[in-house]
Design an enzyme around this catalytic site. Structure first.
Site, short mmCIF file in Angstrom:
data_model
loop_
_atom_site.label_atom_id
_atom_site.label_comp_id
_atom_site.label_asym_id
_atom_site.label_seq_id
_atom_site.Cartn_x
_atom_site.Cartn_y
_atom_site.Cartn_z
N GLU A 139 -5.81 -11.30 0.01
CA GLU A 139 -6.72 -10.72 1.02
C GLU A 139 -8.18 -10.74 0.59
O GLU A 139 -8.93 -9.80 0.83
CB GLU A 139 -6.29 -9.28 1.34
CG GLU A 139 -4.83 -9.17 1.76
CD GLU A 139 -4.42 -7.79 2.25
OE1 GLU A 139 -5.30 -7.02 2.68
OE2 GLU A 139 -3.21 -7.51 2.20
N GLU A 142 0.81 -1.24 0.00
CA GLU A 142 0.00 0.00 0.00
C GLU A 142 0.84 1.28 0.00
O GLU A 142 0.65 2.15 0.86
CB GLU A 142 -0.96 -0.02 1.19
CG GLU A 142 -1.87 -1.24 1.17
CD GLU A 142 -2.70 -1.42 2.44
OE1 GLU A 142 -2.70 -0.53 3.30
OE2 GLU A 142 -3.36 -2.47 2.56
O1 G3I Z 1 -2.96 -7.85 19.22
C1 G3I Z 1 -3.70 -6.77 19.81
C2 G3I Z 1 -4.26 -7.20 21.14
O2 G3I Z 1 -3.20 -7.46 22.03
C3 G3I Z 1 -5.15 -6.06 21.67
O3 G3I Z 1 -5.75 -6.46 22.87
C4 G3I Z 1 -6.24 -5.73 20.65
C5 G3I Z 1 -7.13 -4.57 21.12
O4 G3I Z 1 -7.33 -3.63 20.09
O5 G3I Z 1 -5.60 -5.36 19.46
C6 G3I Z 1 -4.83 -6.40 18.90
O6 G3I Z 1 -4.26 -5.94 17.71
C7 G3I Z 1 -5.13 -5.79 16.61
C8 G3I Z 1 -4.61 -6.67 15.50
O7 G3I Z 1 -5.39 -6.48 14.33
C9 G3I Z 1 -4.66 -8.16 15.85
O8 G3I Z 1 -5.95 -8.57 16.06
C10 G3I Z 1 -5.14 -4.34 16.18
O9 G3I Z 1 -5.78 -3.55 17.16
C11 G3I Z 1 -5.87 -4.19 14.87
O10 G3I Z 1 -5.71 -2.85 14.38
C12 G3I Z 1 -5.29 -5.14 13.85
O11 G3I Z 1 -6.02 -5.00 12.66
C13 G3I Z 1 -5.39 -5.54 11.50
C14 G3I Z 1 -5.26 -4.45 10.45
O12 G3I Z 1 -4.68 -5.00 9.29
C15 G3I Z 1 -4.35 -3.31 10.95
O13 G3I Z 1 -4.43 -2.23 10.08
C16 G3I Z 1 -6.29 -6.65 10.95
O14 G3I Z 1 -6.33 -7.75 11.87
C17 G3I Z 1 -5.73 -7.14 9.60
O15 G3I Z 1 -6.67 -8.00 9.00
C18 G3I Z 1 -5.53 -5.94 8.69
O16 G3I Z 1 -4.97 -6.43 7.49
C19 G3I Z 1 -4.73 -5.46 6.45
C20 G3I Z 1 -3.57 -5.97 5.63
O17 G3I Z 1 -2.45 -6.22 6.46
C21 G3I Z 1 -3.21 -4.99 4.52
N1 G3I Z 1 -4.36 -4.69 3.71
C22 G3I Z 1 -5.54 -4.25 4.43
C23 G3I Z 1 -5.93 -5.27 5.50
C24 G3I Z 1 -7.20 -4.88 6.19
O18 G3I Z 1 -7.04 -3.67 6.92
#
Ligand code: G3I
Length: 299
Positions: free
Chosen positions: A213, A107
């Site tokens: 994805e 991205e």
């Molecule tokens: O691991 C922490 C946990 O310890 C905490 O308690 C919890 C509370 O918020 O957060 C957890 O982390 C989260 C993480 O996912 C794991 O679940 C983050 O907050 C959350 O922001 C994160 O979101 C990820 C996102 O990328 C971040 O921007 C999504 O799972 C993941 O599916 C998403 O993937 C992205 C690709 O990498 C790139 N393309 C877009 C796609 C969707 O946004």
């Protein structure tokens, strides 16, 4: 237990490739400047390989999920470049021969086609992109190297910018081998025609095409919806069409289709957008949905 046995059974039996959703991102793998965090990543990778799965590394560079030390790094452009090199090469060396392919860069463009003003661009300049691919290739010459982004089918401006970057990199023999077309799509858009033309444009550049994805939203506008069979059938039909279109591209350019999760219960969409949605192949009880059946039918 449902969330243990059935989950594992689906992962083991239904998929031949693994992509970590979060634990191979910079904040997870490289939390401190001199600390790399291997155990969880190694465990996932070793499990995948023990099940004869291909492993796709996501992602060496992104503007999100960066460790704080990296965002706050102090140094001139040569020091930033050295830091970038250490980050990429330490990770690629560690997983050499096991991670088949990397999303080297994720991205990097804005929706208007301009280059995102990431920390890398700010401190190294636009050449950070070619440097990243060269560093990854030096560390693991066998790895297949991808650029991965969203909306490349839907948004012409962004696609044109990525196409011209790739053309330029290839003319100068920078090692880039594939494009990840993130398929965060919906039952309404993008159209099949637009998806097909994006795939064609990229394989004609000589790149492997990864439909990465993939999830198909039923509720992209975040309305109050009722989950009807009609919606599930539309989703199944979209999956079927996308899969058939993908199979029409020459085999040499097909890298594969990656779903962004398998059960609706683990999808990133409901929590990220705060909306009801059911974008994946299996429902919250791990039961195969019509989308799964039509996908199988398409293969
Ligand atoms: O691991 C922490 C946990 O310890 C905490 O308690 C919890 C509370 O918020 O957060 C957890 O982390 C989260 C993480 O996912 C794991 O679940 C983050 O907050 C959350 O922001 C994160 O979101 C990820 C996102 O990328 C971040 O921007 C999504 O799972 C993941 O599916 C998403 O993937 C992205 C690709 O990498 C790139 N393309 C877009 C796609 C969707 O946004």
């Amino acid at each position: 237990m449902l969330d243990g046995t059935r989950n594992k059974e689906i992962i083991d039996r239904q998929f031949n490739s693994f992509t970590p959703e979060n634990i191979f991102k910079p904040n997870s793998l490289h939390p401190e400047e001199n600390t790399f965090n291997w155990p969880e990543a190694d465990q996932m990778l070793d499990y995948a390989l023990s099940q004869n799965k291909r492993f796709h590394g996501h992602t060496l560079l992104w503007h999100n999920q960066l460790p704080l030390w990296m965002e706050n790094f102090q140094g001139n452009s040569a020091e930033w470049e050295a830091m970038l090199k250490t980050h990429i090469q330490t990770i690629c060396h560690h997983f050499k021969g096991k991670v088949k392919a990397w999303d080297v860069l994720n991205e990097a463009f804005n929706e208007d086609g301009s280059l995102r003003n990431s920390i890398w661009k700010q401190h190294i300049g636009a050449s950070y992109i070619e440097k990243a691919f060269v560093f990854a290739h030096e560390a693991d010459p066998e790895a297949i190297l991808f650029y991965n982004d969203f909306n490349l089918a839907l948004n012409d401006k962004k696609r044109d910018a990525v196409v011209s970057l790739i053309r330029n990199l290839k003319q100068r023999n920078i090692p880039i081998h594939g494009i990840g077309l993130q398929m965060h799509i919906s039952i309404y858009y993008p159209s099949n025609v637009v998806i097909a033309s994006a795939m064609k444009e990229f394989y004609q550049l000589g790149l492997k095409v990864h439909l990465s994805e993939l999830d198909i939203s039923l509720n992209p506008r975040g309305l109050d919806i009722e989950l009807t069979d009609k919606l599930l059938q539309k989703q199944a039909q979209k999956m079927y069409s996308v899969s058939l279109l993908y199979q029409q591209i020459p085999k040499a350019y097909q890298y594969g289709i990656t779903f962004w999760g398998h059960s609706d219960v683990h999808s990133w969409i409901p929590s990220f957008f705060g909306r009801e949605d059911y974008p994946l192949l299996f429902d919250a009880n791990y039961k195969a949905k019509p989308m799964y059946c039509k996908f199988l039918e398409s293969l």
